[in-house]
Write an enzyme that holds these catalytic residues in place. Structure first.
Site, PDB file in Angstrom:
ATOM      1  N   SER A  32      72.978 -64.547 -39.610  1.00 48.90           N
ATOM      2  CA  SER A  32      73.750 -65.563 -40.472  1.00 48.90           C
ATOM      3  C   SER A  32      74.390 -66.609 -39.955  1.00 48.90           C
ATOM      4  CB  SER A  32      74.594 -64.706 -42.156  1.00 48.90           C
ATOM      5  OG  SER A  32      75.807 -63.910 -41.685  1.00 48.90           O
ATOM      6  N   ASP A  86      74.754 -53.144 -40.857  1.00 50.17           N
ATOM      7  CA  ASP A  86      76.751 -53.424 -40.049  1.00 50.17           C
ATOM      8  C   ASP A  86      77.272 -53.059 -41.150  1.00 50.17           C
ATOM      9  OD1 ASP A  86      75.554 -55.075 -41.868  1.00 50.17           O
ATOM     10  OD2 ASP A  86      75.745 -56.725 -40.887  1.00 50.17           O
ATOM     11  N   ASP A 102      66.954 -62.710 -50.987  1.00 50.18           N
ATOM     12  CA  ASP A 102      68.650 -62.347 -52.208  1.00 50.18           C
ATOM     13  C   ASP A 102      68.687 -63.695 -52.852  1.00 50.18           C
ATOM     14  OD1 ASP A 102      69.314 -64.011 -49.531  1.00 50.18           O
ATOM     15  OD2 ASP A 102      70.979 -63.268 -49.044  1.00 50.18           O
ATOM     16  N   HIS A 117      60.477 -57.428 -43.424  1.00 48.11           N
ATOM     17  CA  HIS A 117      60.420 -55.860 -43.232  1.00 48.11           C
ATOM     18  C   HIS A 117      60.738 -55.177 -44.504  1.00 48.11           C
ATOM     19  CE1 HIS A 117      63.646 -53.333 -41.184  1.00 48.11           C
ATOM     20  NE2 HIS A 117      62.214 -52.895 -41.427  1.00 48.11           N
TER      21      HIS A 117
END
Length: 454
Positions: A322, A215, A291, A192
């Site tokens: 996560s 978030d 990341d 994505h």
């Protein structure tokens, strides 16, 4: 005989008269044609004269044309020089404005994209927080929501805000998982991200993009902070991204809302990159764990990131891919900046590599050295009223120190979270700074002097 002779003479006379008439006619015709020939010669001479005049005029005009062409070329060269001079002044003016944290009127600083998937309630909270501060600067920071998947509730939330441009990624490609037991989410997230960044950089031609997740809440000076630091991505090629996040940004470890640092560790969680850096990343973008991939030395190539002391984003996502890892210990206590900072009045030139290294090294050298081998090192740090520095020589030693003080112990590819040249800095008991550093950190920062007296 007489008659015959007389007739012959008459015939001869008539022939002579006829001959004379013919000769006269021939003479008249010759005279006529001679006049015409003379006229033609005169006309030809006139034509030659006119031709010569035209040739002379053409030559004269050609000379003028050549002279004009030469003058035109000279003026064009002069114009090009003036254009380059104007551009140079414009660039200098732009650099001046950038160094003063001023964006040229009408210029887009960066597109802002919120990455979403299947949490409509989280997305709504994030959008309300972002729009609270984005609407006054919408021309500089156009806002997008990129949804991965087709959950209708997420789409409804995104399209419910007219200020938002909605993007949708529906991945149809099979996941390239290395281990069947791995969580699909990390692969979908990486796919994505690549799709959304390609959409914004390559299809919509933005020069910078700020990435948020669904978030996050942002600080009041979030956009001013990114505008103030955007010039650094163009001026200092040792910096590849600016982040609004500090992994050790918990309330007990921060103090100064104006403090900004360089870091060898990619912070993420609200970060800005350029199209140039993206073109470098795009062909190698990983199938998962993007990341952590950005934290590899092979990806970073010795370059750095900018991060604040006090976070400009707050991550409230306890529930997600996560599974709430580290949330209670590290995320929930994060301090979101609430101090008004006038970034336009700040000289951020100190963030450029050479100057930052010099000034950062001087601060560390002034700090009081403490031993790392004593169990009461925390009490020792608490007992002094000045900055302190503590050396570590291995990952194990660093993790032991980090555990004692409560900062992040995590270490990726030889770099602790937030570290720069091996230095991890955080506040302790208010304003005082604690520096964890390697034995070679000051050397890597270019510090060559004796220990500075305190």
């Amino acid at each position: 005989m007489v008659r015959v002779g007389c007739g012959a003479r008459i015939g001869l006379l008539a022939a002579a008269v006829f001959f004379m008439v013919v000769q006269m006619r021939l003479f008249a015709v010759q005279s006529h044609y001679a006049d015409r020939i003379a006229s033609a010669i005169e006309n030809e001479n006139e034509c030659i004269r006119l031709k010569r005049n035209l040739i002379d005029k053409y030559s004269s005009q050609q000379g003028r044309v050549i002279a004009l062409e030469e003058e035109t070329e000279r003026l064009e060269n002069k114009f090009a020089q003036l254009t380059m001079l104007v551009q140079d002044y414009q660039n200098r003016d732009r650099s001046r404005k950038q160094s003063q944290n001023i964006v040229v009127e009408g210029e887009i600083v960066a597109a802002v994209v919120i990455m979403a998937c299947n949490r409509p309630d989280y997305l709504e909270r994030t959008l309300k927080s972002v729009l609270k501060y984005q609407i006054p600067v919408a021309g500089k920071f156009p806002l997008f929501v990129s949804q991965d998947g087709s959950m209708e509730a997420v789409k409804v939330v995104a399209k419910g805000f007219p200020e938002v441009t909605y993007l949708q990624h529906v991945g149809g490609e099979p996941l390239r998982k290395q281990n069947p037991q791995e969580n699909d989410a990390y692969y979908k997230i990486a796919s994505h991200y690549k799709w959304a960044l390609t959409e914004l950089f390559n299809k919509r031609s933005f020069s910078r993009v700020i990435i948020l997740e669904d978030d996050m809440e942002i600080a009041p000076d979030f956009f001013d902070y990114f505008e103030a630091t955007s010039w650094l991505l163009e001026e200092d090629k040792s910096v590849v991204a600016v982040s609004s996040w500090n992994d050790n940004g918990q309330r007990q470890f921060v103090y100064d809302s104006k403090a900004i640092y360089r870091s060898d560790f990619f912070p993420g969680l609200g970060w800005m990159l350029t199209s140039q850096f993206w073109e470098e990343l795009r062909p190698k973008w990983p199938a998962a764990y993007w990341d952590d991939w950005l934290r590899l030395n092979s990806t970073r190539k010795g370059r750095h990131f900018i991060r604040p002391e006090v976070c400009r984003t707050y991550n409230f996502g306890e529930h997600g891919s996560s599974m709430g890892q580290f949330f209670k210990q590290y995320l929930e206590p994060i301090k979101l900046n609430d101090v008004a900072v006038n970034w336009k009045s700040k000289d951020l030139g100190f963030l450029q590599e050479e100057r930052f290294n010099r000034e950062f090294a001087a601060l560390i050298a002034r700090a009081l050295p403490l031993p790392n081998s004593q169990a009461n090192v925390v009490k020792m740090a608490e007992s002094v009223g000045e900055d302190v520095r503590i050396e570590y020589s291995s990952q194990r030693q660093f993790e032991g120190l980090a555990r004692l003080f409560g900062v992040f112990e995590e270490w990726k590819d030889g770099v602790p979270r937030t570290a720069y040249k091996g230095v991890v800095v955080f506040r302790w008991m208010g304003k005082k700074k604690i520096y964890f550093l390697r034995p070679d950190s000051l050397r890597l920062l270019g510090f060559k002097g004796e220990e500075i007296s305190r």
